[in-house]
Design an enzyme around this catalytic site. Sequence first.
Site, PDB file in Angstrom:
ATOM      1  N   ASP A 156       0.843  -1.198   0.000  1.00  0.00           N
ATOM      2  CA  ASP A 156       0.000   0.000   0.000  1.00  0.00           C
ATOM      3  C   ASP A 156       0.877   1.246   0.000  1.00  0.00           C
ATOM      4  O   ASP A 156       2.100   1.152   0.094  1.00  0.00           O
ATOM      5  CB  ASP A 156      -1.023  -0.004   1.148  1.00  0.00           C
ATOM      6  CG  ASP A 156      -0.432   0.167   2.537  1.00  0.00           C
ATOM      7  OD1 ASP A 156       0.806   0.092   2.678  1.00  0.00           O
ATOM      8  OD2 ASP A 156      -1.212   0.377   3.486  1.00  0.00           O
ATOM      9  N   PRO A 157       0.278   2.426  -0.139  1.00  0.00           N
ATOM     10  CA  PRO A 157       1.082   3.648  -0.277  1.00  0.00           C
ATOM     11  C   PRO A 157       1.855   3.985   0.996  1.00  0.00           C
ATOM     12  O   PRO A 157       1.595   3.451   2.071  1.00  0.00           O
ATOM     13  CB  PRO A 157       0.026   4.726  -0.566  1.00  0.00           C
ATOM     14  CG  PRO A 157      -1.199   4.002  -0.993  1.00  0.00           C
ATOM     15  CD  PRO A 157      -1.165   2.692  -0.279  1.00  0.00           C
TER      16      PRO A 157
END
Length: 218
Positions: free
Chosen positions: A68-69
């Site tokens: 994920d970011p």
Amino acid sequence: MNSVTVSHAPYTITYHDDWEPVMNQLVEFYNEVASWLLRDETSPIPDKFFIQLKQPLRNKRVCVCGIDPYPKDGTGVPFESPNFTKKSIKEIASSISRLTGVIDYKGYNLNIIDGVIPWNYYLSCKLGETKSHAIYWDKISKLLLHHITKHVRFLYCLGKTDFSNIRAKLESPVTTIVGYHPAARDRQFEKDRSFEIINVLLELDNKAPINWAQGFIY
């Protein structure tokens, strides 16, 4: 480029033709969960959730996938760090530096390399909390990654724990490499030779190798 509308921010999703087959489902799934996602301040901001859908897929050979970011300062482009301060991209750059001999660089971006699409399995997190939006993105994540794997030859996932069961989620006959996360403890990523291995496998498959040095910013 094409665009579709959704009921919540970012309201419009702009996308390349190669994503067309999944857009109706994406809109449906996003409209189901967006109100939950958007209760939080997010990384990246909603306008950047879907920025990678502007990338074509037919010219890609490798997908480099994180979970994920960044929990802060996500840009929507996986691993991207405009000021080159994030540990993950710095470790990736160091790995490519050892592989290619390039040393005088000021940054690195996987998104500017021919044949490569960087991707995050989950497209956002609550600001400051990694993997906090996993439950909301799950259906969309499977949909989009499955679509990507119809086009690429190799899926390189960074994170042995995060991606331990990724093969069970894929239906495409894509070669999947699960390596250490760049921020893994005990400097395990330093010993990972996946970038090199991917090129060996591409050449065995009579495909052009990836010029990983193309990602350096000077």
